[in-house]
Write a protein that holds these residues in place. Structure first.
Motif, short mmCIF file in Angstrom:
data_model
loop_
_atom_site.label_atom_id
_atom_site.label_comp_id
_atom_site.label_asym_id
_atom_site.label_seq_id
_atom_site.Cartn_x
_atom_site.Cartn_y
_atom_site.Cartn_z
N ARG A 1 15.55 18.27 34.17
CA ARG A 1 14.72 18.89 33.13
C ARG A 1 15.50 19.94 32.33
NH1 ARG A 1 9.59 17.30 33.15
NH2 ARG A 1 8.76 16.35 35.04
N SER B 1 18.32 8.03 28.77
CA SER B 1 17.28 8.13 29.78
C SER B 1 17.80 8.08 31.21
CB SER B 1 16.23 7.05 29.58
OG SER B 1 16.84 5.78 29.61
N GLU C 1 11.27 8.55 28.16
CA GLU C 1 10.91 8.99 26.81
C GLU C 1 12.06 9.54 25.98
OE1 GLU C 1 9.19 10.10 29.55
OE2 GLU C 1 7.43 8.83 29.37
N ILE C 2 13.27 9.57 26.51
CA ILE C 2 14.40 10.13 25.75
C ILE C 2 15.46 9.05 25.51
CG2 ILE C 2 14.02 12.47 26.58
CD1 ILE C 2 16.40 12.05 28.46
N GLU C 3 16.39 9.33 24.60
CA GLU C 3 17.41 8.35 24.23
C GLU C 3 18.37 8.06 25.39
OE1 GLU C 3 21.09 8.00 21.11
OE2 GLU C 3 19.36 9.19 20.52
N SER D 1 7.64 15.09 29.96
CA SER D 1 8.02 13.78 30.47
C SER D 1 8.05 13.74 31.99
CB SER D 1 9.39 13.37 29.94
OG SER D 1 9.37 13.28 28.56
N SER E 1 18.41 19.54 24.51
CA SER E 1 18.29 18.67 23.34
C SER E 1 16.85 18.43 22.90
CB SER E 1 18.96 17.32 23.61
OG SER E 1 18.30 16.68 24.68
N ASN E 2 15.89 18.49 23.84
CA ASN E 2 14.51 18.20 23.50
C ASN E 2 13.56 18.96 24.43
OD1 ASN E 2 12.08 17.08 22.74
ND2 ASN E 2 12.93 15.03 22.52
N PRO E 3 13.23 20.20 24.11
CA PRO E 3 12.41 21.03 25.00
C PRO E 3 11.03 20.45 25.31
CG PRO E 3 13.32 22.36 23.23
CD PRO E 3 13.65 20.94 22.93
N ILE E 4 10.39 19.82 24.33
CA ILE E 4 9.05 19.26 24.56
C ILE E 4 9.11 18.13 25.58
CG2 ILE E 4 7.08 18.13 23.47
CD1 ILE E 4 7.49 21.07 22.62
N LYS E 5 10.05 17.21 25.42
CA LYS E 5 10.20 16.09 26.36
C LYS E 5 10.59 16.58 27.75
CE LYS E 5 9.48 12.67 23.52
NZ LYS E 5 8.42 11.73 23.60
N VAL F 1 17.78 18.13 29.88
CA VAL F 1 17.05 17.58 28.75
C VAL F 1 16.53 18.69 27.83
CG1 VAL F 1 15.01 16.22 28.10
CG2 VAL F 1 16.42 15.49 30.01
#
Length: 91
Positions: free
Chosen positions: A32, A71, A67-69, A46, A38-42, A35
């Motif tokens: 977490r 993964s 849910e991320i590129e 996620s 690069s993407n705090p919401i995901k 991730v």
């Protein structure tokens, strides 16, 4: 009052840097925090799934976030905690 605000900001910044850089107590938290950069919401919303690959001598244990590129994320444990070794689009 200004000194208290500045001190609080320094403490929060130091905690944030610690969570991003240093090894964490669980593999899920390590994934977490990786991730989160690069993407705090995901990173917060996620679900982290354990992969089938365990104890790989080069990469470690596999964890997956659909849910991320990038993964597929590998984590390893050292004496102070878990850290991300690599990530990608496939195992």
């Amino acid at each position: 009052m200004k000194k208290k605000t500045r001190l609080l900001l320094i403490i929060i910044s130091a905690l944030f840097i610690y969570l991003i850089i240093f090894p964490l107590p669980s593999p899920e938290l390590a994934v977490r925090s990786y991730v989160f950069v690069s993407n705090p919401i995901k990173a917060i919303t996620s679900k982290v799934h354990e992969g089938k690959i365990k104890n790989d001598p080069m990469y470690g244990d596999l964890y997956i976030i659909n849910e991320i590129e990038k993964s597929f994320i590998y984590v390893k444990k050292n004496s102070i905690g878990w850290y991300v070794t690599t990530s990608g689009t496939g195992p």
